[in-house]
Enzyme design. Sequence first.
Site, PDB file in Angstrom:
ATOM      1  N   HIS A 159       1.115  -1.232  -0.027  1.00 21.60           N
ATOM      2  CA  HIS A 159       0.097  -0.166  -0.070  1.00 21.60           C
ATOM      3  C   HIS A 159       0.776   1.206   0.085  1.00 21.60           C
ATOM      4  O   HIS A 159       1.186   1.869   1.023  1.00 21.60           O
ATOM      5  CB  HIS A 159      -1.002   0.064   1.317  1.00 21.60           C
ATOM      6  CG  HIS A 159      -1.954   1.198   1.232  1.00 21.60           C
ATOM      7  ND1 HIS A 159      -3.274   0.749   1.729  1.00 21.60           N
ATOM      8  CD2 HIS A 159      -2.154   2.350   0.583  1.00 21.60           C
ATOM      9  CE1 HIS A 159      -4.071   1.961   1.921  1.00 21.60           C
ATOM     10  NE2 HIS A 159      -3.299   2.635   0.995  1.00 21.60           N
ATOM     11  N   HIS A 180       1.300   5.116  -2.298  1.00 24.72           N
ATOM     12  CA  HIS A 180       0.473   5.919  -3.516  1.00 24.72           C
ATOM     13  C   HIS A 180       1.609   6.741  -4.231  1.00 24.72           C
ATOM     14  O   HIS A 180       1.446   6.896  -5.320  1.00 24.72           O
ATOM     15  CB  HIS A 180      -0.309   7.108  -2.610  1.00 24.72           C
ATOM     16  CG  HIS A 180      -1.640   6.246  -2.164  1.00 24.72           C
ATOM     17  ND1 HIS A 180      -2.667   5.845  -2.972  1.00 24.72           N
ATOM     18  CD2 HIS A 180      -1.735   5.914  -0.723  1.00 24.72           C
ATOM     19  CE1 HIS A 180      -3.407   5.342  -2.065  1.00 24.72           C
ATOM     20  NE2 HIS A 180      -3.019   5.305  -0.728  1.00 24.72           N
ATOM     21  N   GLU A 231      -7.178   1.100  -4.243  1.00 20.71           N
ATOM     22  CA  GLU A 231      -8.243   1.482  -3.118  1.00 20.71           C
ATOM     23  C   GLU A 231      -9.330   2.211  -3.601  1.00 20.71           C
ATOM     24  O   GLU A 231      -9.141   3.426  -3.855  1.00 20.71           O
ATOM     25  CB  GLU A 231      -7.051   2.227  -2.095  1.00 20.71           C
ATOM     26  CG  GLU A 231      -7.754   2.558  -0.740  1.00 20.71           C
ATOM     27  CD  GLU A 231      -6.913   3.372   0.043  1.00 20.71           C
ATOM     28  OE1 GLU A 231      -7.110   3.635   1.386  1.00 20.71           O
ATOM     29  OE2 GLU A 231      -5.666   3.857  -0.555  1.00 20.71           O
ATOM     30  N   GLN A 264     -10.372  10.088   0.951  1.00 24.07           N
ATOM     31  CA  GLN A 264     -10.700   9.949  -0.344  1.00 24.07           C
ATOM     32  C   GLN A 264     -11.866  10.901  -0.759  1.00 24.07           C
ATOM     33  O   GLN A 264     -12.533  11.491  -0.237  1.00 24.07           O
ATOM     34  CB  GLN A 264     -11.428   8.455  -0.469  1.00 24.07           C
ATOM     35  CG  GLN A 264     -10.521   7.165   0.181  1.00 24.07           C
ATOM     36  CD  GLN A 264      -9.408   7.050  -0.949  1.00 24.07           C
ATOM     37  OE1 GLN A 264      -9.657   7.180  -2.214  1.00 24.07           O
ATOM     38  NE2 GLN A 264      -8.624   6.058  -0.539  1.00 24.07           N
ATOM     39  N   HIS A 308     -12.529   2.115   4.502  1.00 22.24           N
ATOM     40  CA  HIS A 308     -13.375   2.953   4.205  1.00 22.24           C
ATOM     41  C   HIS A 308     -14.673   2.499   4.355  1.00 22.24           C
ATOM     42  O   HIS A 308     -15.523   2.793   3.300  1.00 22.24           O
ATOM     43  CB  HIS A 308     -13.176   3.662   2.822  1.00 22.24           C
ATOM     44  CG  HIS A 308     -11.739   4.437   2.969  1.00 22.24           C
ATOM     45  ND1 HIS A 308     -11.427   5.703   3.790  1.00 22.24           N
ATOM     46  CD2 HIS A 308     -10.360   3.716   2.452  1.00 22.24           C
ATOM     47  CE1 HIS A 308     -10.072   5.606   3.515  1.00 22.24           C
ATOM     48  NE2 HIS A 308      -9.351   4.954   2.858  1.00 22.24           N
ATOM     49  N   ARG A 330     -21.192  -2.696  22.106  1.00 22.27           N
ATOM     50  CA  ARG A 330     -22.412  -3.306  21.644  1.00 22.27           C
ATOM     51  C   ARG A 330     -22.441  -3.371  20.035  1.00 22.27           C
ATOM     52  O   ARG A 330     -23.549  -3.781  19.410  1.00 22.27           O
ATOM     53  CB  ARG A 330     -23.757  -2.337  22.386  1.00 22.27           C
ATOM     54  CG  ARG A 330     -23.877  -2.755  23.923  1.00 22.27           C
ATOM     55  CD  ARG A 330     -25.168  -2.265  24.133  1.00 22.27           C
ATOM     56  NE  ARG A 330     -25.130  -0.849  24.018  1.00 22.27           N
ATOM     57  CZ  ARG A 330     -24.928   0.064  25.134  1.00 22.27           C
ATOM     58  NH1 ARG A 330     -24.101  -0.509  26.036  1.00 22.27           N
ATOM     59  NH2 ARG A 330     -24.702   1.288  24.858  1.00 22.27           N
ATOM     60  N   HIS A 385      -1.120   7.156  12.956  1.00 17.08           N
ATOM     61  CA  HIS A 385      -2.284   6.429  12.793  1.00 17.08           C
ATOM     62  C   HIS A 385      -2.694   5.449  13.789  1.00 17.08           C
ATOM     63  O   HIS A 385      -3.944   5.153  13.955  1.00 17.08           O
ATOM     64  CB  HIS A 385      -1.885   6.002  11.295  1.00 17.08           C
ATOM     65  CG  HIS A 385      -2.143   6.766  10.164  1.00 17.08           C
ATOM     66  ND1 HIS A 385      -1.280   7.547   9.945  1.00 17.08           N
ATOM     67  CD2 HIS A 385      -3.319   6.950   9.391  1.00 17.08           C
ATOM     68  CE1 HIS A 385      -1.495   8.182   8.603  1.00 17.08           C
ATOM     69  NE2 HIS A 385      -2.648   7.925   8.522  1.00 17.08           N
ATOM     70  N   ASP A 423       1.471   3.447   3.188  1.00 14.28           N
ATOM     71  CA  ASP A 423       0.496   4.331   2.653  1.00 14.28           C
ATOM     72  C   ASP A 423       0.966   5.749   2.564  1.00 14.28           C
ATOM     73  O   ASP A 423       0.099   6.634   2.762  1.00 14.28           O
ATOM     74  CB  ASP A 423      -0.737   4.522   3.979  1.00 14.28           C
ATOM     75  CG  ASP A 423      -2.143   4.823   3.506  1.00 14.28           C
ATOM     76  OD1 ASP A 423      -2.276   5.096   2.053  1.00 14.28           O
ATOM     77  OD2 ASP A 423      -2.985   5.125   4.017  1.00 14.28           O
ATOM     78  N   LEU A 481      -6.729  13.010   8.579  1.00 16.57           N
ATOM     79  CA  LEU A 481      -5.188  12.359   8.083  1.00 16.57           C
ATOM     80  C   LEU A 481      -5.323  11.739   6.718  1.00 16.57           C
ATOM     81  O   LEU A 481      -6.418  11.479   6.036  1.00 16.57           O
ATOM     82  CB  LEU A 481      -5.135  11.159   8.942  1.00 16.57           C
ATOM     83  CG  LEU A 481      -4.618  11.469  10.493  1.00 16.57           C
ATOM     84  CD1 LEU A 481      -4.593  10.127  11.116  1.00 16.57           C
ATOM     85  CD2 LEU A 481      -3.254  11.886  10.727  1.00 16.57           C
TER      86      LEU A 481
END
Length: 400
Positions: free
Chosen positions: A60, A62, A129, A141, A195, A227, A251, A274, A307
């Site tokens: 991963h 970019h 992605e 995104q 995402h 829950r 992160h 990433d 982020l």
Amino acid sequence: MVGLIQVRIATETECIENGSILIENGRITAIYQDTPTFPKGTKIVDGGGKLLIPGMVDVHIHGANGYDMMDGTTRSIQEVSKACAATGCTSFLATSVTSELEALLQMIDNVKQVMEDEEGALIAGIHAEGPYLNLKRKGMQNEAFLRHPDRAEMEVILERAGSALRMVTIAPELPGGMEMVSFLHGEGIVVAVAHSDATYEEAKEAFRLGASHITHCFNGMRPIHHRDPGVVVAAFEEPKVSLQAIVDNVHLHPAIVRMMFRMKGPEGIVLITDALQAMGLGDGEYEFGGHQVKVQDGIAKLHDGTLASSTVTMNEALRNTIELGIPLLDAVRMASTTPADVLGLASKGRIAPGMDADVVLLDQDFQVEWTMIGGNVVYRKEEVVPNSPDLFVDTSKKPR
């Protein structure tokens, strides 16, 4: 033939002190506890007692060094390849962001053009992605390009990419999402979840249908609630599901990284960068995914504080992981072996006889001394092994 001597060798089971390795035809043929008598004509490289690890695999990334792999050029792909090699990564997935179809197809064309002719790290394939991601958990995104899973569109993407498409990150709870998981799994593609606002039950169904990976775990997904356990707890319960971790001290809190390690072990965690194009450049203003991104103190954010990827490198992620208390061999497995296994790279990710000679020499601070792919050094610090310059200028074809 190449003989590496006086190295601390990180194998899957032990760290061999004062070890040696024989490399023939781009593969590791033998590992020794000491310095053996190598065959006549073997080029000797002295590691000076430094750490030798299997080449790291980034599933991963970019961009790097000012280049974004979605910018429509082959140059950007090559520059990321070189940046990966300089940081100890020997194979990577060129990773897209959510975009118009034509932009993704252009990126695919560029990646395929560079494959087999990389100047640095090898391209193991493409990680898409998106674009089938949930608006509620979009992160950085671009919402202008988010859409529901579309089988016809994915078939166009697959026709263009062929076997180069290795991983797709989607939100399975979207309309048509479960069908897309099943379809992609049937095509032999690693289906990753992120995402996503999927519930625990929806995540479990996606895993049943073939999803087997979590992209940047904890980031861009429904959080854990006692829950409403969500995607992460569902993934913890599934032995076949592996988790990506961005260990940049931003992160993920250190305690979360340690918890992930306890829950999954090194065979279930994949270190990633990433990284956006700021990797290797540092603070400043960048355009990424159609957004303006500000990097300050090494942290990339949109102007609303979201982020936006990271600037960490693979060797830094490895060092950070070890500094959090995770044992060296386990951290190496998370950076090299497990991602290679996730992608089915059978000859990579391990230092063992028969494996590709993709290895990295690290100093005590985990800085890269040199990176070797298929027995050829593709990156080195200027001062390393000055008495063997012939070994370091071999640019012949690297085995895949």
